[in-house]
Design a protein around this motif. Structure first.
Motif, mmCIF file in Angstrom:
data_model
loop_
_atom_site.group_PDB
_atom_site.id
_atom_site.type_symbol
_atom_site.label_atom_id
_atom_site.label_comp_id
_atom_site.label_asym_id
_atom_site.label_seq_id
_atom_site.Cartn_x
_atom_site.Cartn_y
_atom_site.Cartn_z
ATOM 1 N N LEU A 138 20.959 57.704 70.252
ATOM 2 C CA LEU A 138 19.524 57.694 70.555
ATOM 3 C C LEU A 138 19.015 59.103 70.820
ATOM 4 O O LEU A 138 17.908 59.469 70.434
ATOM 5 C CB LEU A 138 19.242 56.825 71.785
ATOM 6 N N THR A 143 15.493 57.793 65.799
ATOM 7 C CA THR A 143 15.075 56.679 64.937
ATOM 8 C C THR A 143 14.754 57.152 63.512
ATOM 9 O O THR A 143 14.426 58.310 63.293
ATOM 10 C CB THR A 143 13.811 55.998 65.499
ATOM 11 N N LYS A 148 9.867 53.170 65.966
ATOM 12 C CA LYS A 148 9.690 53.750 67.304
ATOM 13 C C LYS A 148 10.905 53.482 68.182
ATOM 14 O O LYS A 148 11.252 54.273 69.042
ATOM 15 C CB LYS A 148 8.450 53.152 67.979
ATOM 16 N N ARG A 149 11.517 52.305 68.018
ATOM 17 C CA ARG A 149 12.653 51.896 68.863
ATOM 18 C C ARG A 149 13.784 51.419 67.972
ATOM 19 O O ARG A 149 13.537 50.811 66.936
ATOM 20 C CB ARG A 149 12.260 50.724 69.779
ATOM 21 N N SER A 151 17.065 48.786 67.680
ATOM 22 C CA SER A 151 17.452 47.504 68.280
ATOM 23 C C SER A 151 18.785 47.075 67.668
ATOM 24 O O SER A 151 19.290 47.723 66.752
ATOM 25 C CB SER A 151 16.365 46.449 68.005
ATOM 26 N N ASN A 171 17.374 46.895 73.758
ATOM 27 C CA ASN A 171 16.167 46.998 74.599
ATOM 28 C C ASN A 171 16.193 45.937 75.693
ATOM 29 O O ASN A 171 16.118 44.737 75.408
ATOM 30 C CB ASN A 171 14.914 46.819 73.726
ATOM 31 N N LEU A 174 11.446 44.028 76.384
ATOM 32 C CA LEU A 174 10.655 44.361 75.198
ATOM 33 C C LEU A 174 9.192 44.099 75.498
ATOM 34 O O LEU A 174 8.846 42.995 75.926
ATOM 35 C CB LEU A 174 11.054 43.486 74.003
ATOM 36 N N THR A 178 7.165 46.347 70.831
ATOM 37 C CA THR A 178 8.591 46.491 70.506
ATOM 38 C C THR A 178 9.128 45.190 69.907
ATOM 39 O O THR A 178 9.879 45.207 68.924
ATOM 40 C CB THR A 178 9.409 46.885 71.760
#
Ligand SMILES: CC(C)(COP(=O)(O)OP(=O)(O)OC[C@H]1O[C@@H](n2cnc3c(N)ncnc32)[C@H](O)[C@@H]1OP(=O)(O)O)[C@@H](O)C(=O)NCCC(=O)NCCS
Ligand SMILES: CC(=O)OP(=O)(O)O
Length: 325
Positions: A138, A143, A148-149, A151, A171, A174, A178
């Motif tokens: 991370l 990414t 953006k996130r 998972s 996550n 959320l 997300t």
């Protein structure tokens, strides 16, 4: 074709190199030997060379032809390149002293090998907890553009039945955006595994049957996911039975195209996602392949610490296949 036969035929002979930062572990060594023998992956074992060799001898593994990287004896010029690259990447967030300390951790060292394109991907997490495995990715790899996130998804397989569960790994809480992003990422991952996605955003409520912030979040996430991917078969908020069982879906959400037919399940938080996949695996008899990291800018895979050699072998095939993209 069987999922893994398909993946094996894709990666065979492609010479994708994967680093395994838990090179001392018996399950990792067993999988590495088989992956090499089967011509599917070029494995690189990372760790204490003497310990790796001693464990292999004890477990009867022949590591001939398998590269071992011991950070203690890694060439000084390459160590410097790695440190400089990490310092540059973490500028403003970690000091050079902190960066040097980070590289003492094999998870950071292995991630830097990926970042510097010394290897094509990484598989870890048989010994390290998920947080410690994925945090370096991370922080360093970050990414993919447009995400953006990240998972974590599991392909859940039993006989001919193939489903996808997410987010089961990353996550903890959320928010609606997300959850919407996870829904779209999961549909994409499902396609990679030959699943034609019908995505359910899960809740304890179906279409307003219960009220509250948790339910509103899932309903909002459903609207946002529709905006992100208008052509996707996707619906929420749905209870698991409404999403999965045709007769229940018809009763609880008669207007829904997805209810009763879903094959991609997006959980509203990590408690439910992680518990849910383990129940399907341990009580439901599903094989759980993953967690497959979605939205990350390089093929890096986590394992469950409960993984066996076969799981390591299979997750490595998935990771090598991701490296072909
Ligand atoms: C994933 C996890 C380790 C990140 O936690 P963390 O290190 O405390 O996260 P932080 O908020 O300090 O962020 C660290 C970095 O990761 C990034 N990050 C954190 N979560 C992210 C996500 N989901 N997607 C993309 N980036 C993320 C942050 O932006 C930050 O980057 P930066 O240092 O460059 O600014 C944490 O959410 C976690 O432990 N999740 C549960 C893992 C788990 O146990 N799962 C169950 C078993 S599979
Ligand atoms: C995915 C997962 O739950 O990992 P672990 O079992 O290592 O916590």
């Amino acid at each position: 074709m069987d999922l893994f036969a398909d993946l094996a035929s894709k990666v065979k002979g492609q010479n994708k190199t994967l680093v395994f930062p838990e090179g001392e572990d018996e399950r990792i060594q067993g999988a590495a030997v088989r992956l090499k023998k089967d011509g599917l992956v070029i494995p690189v074992l990372l760790g204490d060379q003497a310990q790796i060799e001693a464990n292999a001898a004890q477990n009867g593994f022949d590591l001939t032809g398998i590269q071992i990287i011991d950070p203690k004896t890694y060439p000084a010029d390459k160590q410097q390149v790695m440190l400089d690259a990490l310092v540059a990447r973490r500028k403003g967030k970690n000091t050079p002293e902190q960066a040097a300390k980070m590289l003492e951790d094999v998870s950071y060292f292995g991630t830097m090998l990926v970042y510097l394109n010394e290897v094509d991907g990484m598989v870890s997490g048989a010994v390290h907890a998920t947080g410690d495995t994925v945090r370096p990715a991370l922080q360093i790899v970050k990414t993919k553009p447009g995400n953006k996130r990240i998972s974590g998804a599991f392909v859940m397989q039993k006989g001919d039945q193939r489903l996808l569960f997410a987010d089961c790994a990353i996550n903890i809480e959320l928010d609606a955006p997300t959850m919407a992003e996870v829904a779209v990422q999961s549909a994409h991952t499902a396609q990679l595994f030959g699943i034609d996605p019908r995505v359910a955003l899960l809740s304890f409520s179906t279409k307003g049957s219960a009220k509250g912030d948790m339910v509103t979040k899932v309903a909002e996430a459903t609207d946002l996911a529709h905006e992100l991917a208008p052509d996707l078969d996707l619906d929420g908020e749905l209870q698991f039975d409404a999403a999965f069982v045709e007769s229940v879906g018809a009763k609880k959400a008669p207007e829904s195209k997805v209810a009763g037919h879903a094959n991609v399940f997006v959980f509203p938080d990590l408690q439910s996602g992680n518990i849910g996949y383990k129940i399907a695996q341990r009580l439901g008899g599903f094989e759980a392949i993953g967690p497959i990291l979605q939205g990350l800018n390089a093929p890096i895979s986590d394992l469950s610490r409960g993984a066996n050699e076969e799981d390591v072998y299979k997750v490595s095939l998935v990771t090598a296949a991701q490296a072909l993209d």
